[in-house]
Motif scaffolding. Structure first.
Motif, PDB file in Angstrom:
ATOM      1  N   ASN A  30     -18.426  26.942 -48.508  1.00 54.49           N
ATOM      2  CA  ASN A  30     -17.970  26.155 -47.625  1.00 54.49           C
ATOM      3  C   ASN A  30     -17.400  26.676 -46.565  1.00 54.49           C
ATOM      4  O   ASN A  30     -17.207  26.130 -45.235  1.00 54.49           O
ATOM      5  CB  ASN A  30     -16.813  25.085 -48.240  1.00 54.49           C
ATOM      6  CG  ASN A  30     -15.537  26.018 -48.906  1.00 54.49           C
ATOM      7  OD1 ASN A  30     -15.587  26.851 -49.264  1.00 54.49           O
ATOM      8  ND2 ASN A  30     -14.561  25.253 -48.422  1.00 54.49           N
ATOM      9  N   PRO A  39     -14.992  17.122 -44.609  1.00 53.60           N
ATOM     10  CA  PRO A  39     -15.288  17.303 -45.933  1.00 53.60           C
ATOM     11  C   PRO A  39     -16.129  18.632 -46.360  1.00 53.60           C
ATOM     12  O   PRO A  39     -15.991  19.175 -47.088  1.00 53.60           O
ATOM     13  CB  PRO A  39     -16.056  15.933 -46.468  1.00 53.60           C
ATOM     14  CG  PRO A  39     -16.132  15.206 -45.288  1.00 53.60           C
ATOM     15  CD  PRO A  39     -15.544  16.011 -44.079  1.00 53.60           C
ATOM     16  N   SER A  42     -13.642  21.500 -46.275  1.00 56.90           N
ATOM     17  CA  SER A  42     -12.597  21.598 -47.119  1.00 56.90           C
ATOM     18  C   SER A  42     -13.028  21.435 -48.568  1.00 56.90           C
ATOM     19  O   SER A  42     -12.225  21.321 -49.449  1.00 56.90           O
ATOM     20  CB  SER A  42     -11.716  20.167 -46.829  1.00 56.90           C
ATOM     21  OG  SER A  42     -12.244  18.819 -46.903  1.00 56.90           O
ATOM     22  N   ASN A  43     -14.218  21.415 -48.927  1.00 53.24           N
ATOM     23  CA  ASN A  43     -14.638  21.219 -50.270  1.00 53.24           C
ATOM     24  C   ASN A  43     -15.865  22.180 -50.493  1.00 53.24           C
ATOM     25  O   ASN A  43     -16.758  22.519 -49.737  1.00 53.24           O
ATOM     26  CB  ASN A  43     -15.419  19.817 -50.557  1.00 53.24           C
ATOM     27  CG  ASN A  43     -14.282  18.587 -50.596  1.00 53.24           C
ATOM     28  OD1 ASN A  43     -13.703  18.378 -51.406  1.00 53.24           O
ATOM     29  ND2 ASN A  43     -14.226  17.878 -49.328  1.00 53.24           N
ATOM     30  N   SER A  45     -18.022  22.469 -53.597  1.00 53.03           N
ATOM     31  CA  SER A  45     -18.484  21.881 -54.930  1.00 53.03           C
ATOM     32  C   SER A  45     -19.661  22.586 -55.779  1.00 53.03           C
ATOM     33  O   SER A  45     -19.468  22.247 -56.892  1.00 53.03           O
ATOM     34  CB  SER A  45     -18.981  20.552 -54.557  1.00 53.03           C
ATOM     35  OG  SER A  45     -17.952  19.857 -53.796  1.00 53.03           O
ATOM     36  N   VAL A  65     -20.899  17.675 -51.250  1.00 53.70           N
ATOM     37  CA  VAL A  65     -19.537  17.440 -51.607  1.00 53.70           C
ATOM     38  C   VAL A  65     -19.384  16.496 -52.794  1.00 53.70           C
ATOM     39  O   VAL A  65     -20.049  15.507 -52.653  1.00 53.70           O
ATOM     40  CB  VAL A  65     -18.944  16.873 -50.236  1.00 53.70           C
ATOM     41  CG1 VAL A  65     -17.353  16.092 -50.718  1.00 53.70           C
ATOM     42  CG2 VAL A  65     -18.800  17.889 -49.141  1.00 53.70           C
ATOM     43  N   LYS A  67     -16.914  14.960 -53.939  1.00 54.58           N
ATOM     44  CA  LYS A  67     -15.668  14.554 -54.058  1.00 54.58           C
ATOM     45  C   LYS A  67     -15.910  13.224 -52.929  1.00 54.58           C
ATOM     46  O   LYS A  67     -16.418  13.366 -51.892  1.00 54.58           O
ATOM     47  CB  LYS A  67     -14.413  15.266 -53.526  1.00 54.58           C
ATOM     48  CG  LYS A  67     -13.166  14.498 -53.233  1.00 54.58           C
ATOM     49  CD  LYS A  67     -12.029  15.791 -52.772  1.00 54.58           C
ATOM     50  CE  LYS A  67     -10.796  14.737 -52.521  1.00 54.58           C
ATOM     51  NZ  LYS A  67      -9.774  15.672 -52.012  1.00 54.58           N
TER      52      LYS A  67
END
Length: 182
Positions: A30, A39, A42-43, A45, A65, A67
């Motif tokens: 990320n 997102p 901040s993620n 995955s 992502v 989430k």
């Protein structure tokens, strides 16, 4: 031409083809989207994709992502240098389905993506989702919305074709004709 990118789960690194030595990383996936924020920044995955668009001499890196709200994060390098700058995109997943097992194909008229759709709990499969990005705009850093559709529950694990622009892609040595289906 001079580098390769290895991205495993949540970390990636760039290596010299000549020496095999790392020239960048490993770094969290990320970090590519730090300047974009949101997102994608901040993620981290996993389920990454790293492709090289040989016809444009650009790197195309993608990570979902995992989430809610779900996104596909796409980075297209501005040169052939994987350690350089990128045009960054953050695409909301249509229907806000969990985007599992994403795959990326390169075609002269677009970047094509497919992923398997699950409910937010990850236990109910809704089928595969094919999508396309505007390759020309992605390469120039312009606005490039994602177009996608949901073919229904019967479609699973769609894999987009990669046209490499050389003899490494299905034995072809030239681009397919304009308008040829993906």
């Amino acid at each position: 031409a001079t580098q390769f990118v290895q991205w495993v789960n949540a970390s990636f690194a760039v290596f010299s083809k000549a020496t095999g030595n790392p020239v960048y990383g490993p770094a969290a996936g990320n970090t590519l989207w730090t300047s974009l924020g949101g997102p994608c920044a901040s993620n981290n995955s996993g389920d990454p994709v790293a492709q090289y668009d040989k016809a444009a001499n650009r790197w195309v890196l993608m990570q979902p992502v995992f989430k809610s709200p779900y996104y596909l994060c796409v980075a297209v390098s501005t040169t052939s240098d994987a350690t350089g700058t990128y045009n960054l995109y953050s695409f909301p997943v249509p229907g806000n389905y969990f985007p599992d097992y994403p795959k990326l194909g390169v075609w002269p008229d677009g970047y094509y993506v497919s992923y398997n759709q699950f409910n937010s709990g990850g236990n109910l499969f809704y089928g595969a989702a094919p999508c396309a990005f505007d390759r020309a705009n992605n390469l120039q850093g312009k606005t490039a919305p994602m177009q996608g559709f949901q073919p229904g529950f019967g479609a699973a694990r769609l894999l987009p074709f990669y046209f490499g622009g050389d003899s490494g892609a299905a034995g072809t040595t030239s681009e397919p004709p304009g308008g040829a289906p993906q």
